[in-house]
Enzyme design. Structure first.
Site, mmCIF file in Angstrom:
data_model
loop_
_atom_site.group_PDB
_atom_site.id
_atom_site.type_symbol
_atom_site.label_atom_id
_atom_site.label_comp_id
_atom_site.label_asym_id
_atom_site.label_seq_id
_atom_site.Cartn_x
_atom_site.Cartn_y
_atom_site.Cartn_z
ATOM 1 N N ASP A 52 -11.999 4.331 -2.457
ATOM 2 C CA ASP A 52 -10.985 4.204 -1.412
ATOM 3 C C ASP A 52 -11.575 3.491 -0.190
ATOM 4 O O ASP A 52 -10.933 2.633 0.412
ATOM 5 C CB ASP A 52 -10.474 5.598 -1.034
ATOM 6 C CG ASP A 52 -9.483 5.553 0.112
ATOM 7 O OD1 ASP A 52 -8.389 4.994 -0.064
ATOM 8 O OD2 ASP A 52 -9.809 6.074 1.194
ATOM 9 N N GLU A 123 -9.095 3.379 -7.869
ATOM 10 C CA GLU A 123 -10.088 3.482 -6.802
ATOM 11 C C GLU A 123 -11.461 3.861 -7.359
ATOM 12 O O GLU A 123 -12.493 3.376 -6.874
ATOM 13 C CB GLU A 123 -9.630 4.511 -5.780
ATOM 14 C CG GLU A 123 -8.406 4.066 -4.993
ATOM 15 C CD GLU A 123 -7.882 5.114 -4.045
ATOM 16 O OE1 GLU A 123 -7.120 4.749 -3.125
ATOM 17 O OE2 GLU A 123 -8.229 6.301 -4.206
#
Length: 231
Positions: A52, A123
């Site tokens: 992320d 992610e």
């Protein structure tokens, strides 16, 4: 899962990511959901956390370059859309990443994995790319996707969404309707850029450039929204 199935799944993931992993175990880890992991630490949750951050940094870099005249608020709005859970989940599905994931029984609904799970895996594989190949490997994978997503968002907006948002906000907060003023243009006829500024009453907001007046007005509206939202 047999060894051949595992190998085929990892090979497909490597192809999707465009990277040959020195540490294939890292890739396998990034594709393992908590429901299929022997322990919590064996899932891709920690990699999701790192991915992320990597995604956000590269997206910010692309946005900073793509919109050199946008204010911080406008850049933040773009970034939020590009790195959102729904965007990551959709891109992961479009790439075929869903078929590479290792999940436990009962996780899929009607043979489809939840969007949040695919987004988290997207992610996680970004983090695996970063750890195995460095920032350059992650950037090579992400930049074309981010640029394509921005193009899609701009096209979908049709040059009116930000302007509509600004009009609504201006009417509610100031009782005024925004206007747009062309400040100038530059470049050859085949590659011209236009500079536009949004004006509400006696207040003028940061100008923005675009390849045509419509996109320049859209960008100027985003700048105004960003500044008003920060106030």
């Amino acid at each position: 899962m047999t060894d051949s199935d595992r190998a085929a799944r990892l090979a497909e993931a490597s192809r999707i990511l465009g990277h040959s992993f020195a540490d294939e175990g890292l890739l396998a880890h990034s594709l393992t959901h908590a429901s299929a992991a022997a322990t919590r630490g064996g899932s891709n949750e920690r990699l999701e956390f790192l991915g992320d951050a990597v995604l956000g940094m590269i997206a910010s870099d692309v946005l900073y370059e793509r919109f050199p005249d946008d204010a911080e608020g406008a850049l933040t709005r773009w970034k939020s859309a590009v790195v959102s859970r729904s965007t990551c989940g959709r891109i992961g599905r479009e790439l075929g990443l869903e078929a590479c994931l290792r999940v436990g029984k009962g996780v899929a609904v009607d043979d489809e994995l939840p969007e949040s799970l695919v987004s988290a895996a997207f992610e996680a594989v970004v983090a695996a790319l970063y750890l195995d190949g460095g920032l350059d490997a992650a950037r090579r994978f992400l930049e074309p996707l981010i640029r394509e997503e921005l193009d899609r968002m701009i096209e979908d907006e049709g040059g009116h969404n930000a302007k509509s948002d600004l009009q609504h906000l201006a009417q509610v907060r100031f009782g005024e309707t925004p206007t747009y003023r062309l400040l100038g243009e530059k470049g050859p006829d085949h590659d011209k850029l236009f500079e536009v500024v949004a004006v509400i009453g006696d207040r003028t907001f940061p100008s923005a450039w675009g390849p045509n007046k419509k996109e320049a007005e859209q960008a100027a509206a985003k700048n105004a929204l960003g500044q008003l939202e920060e106030a």
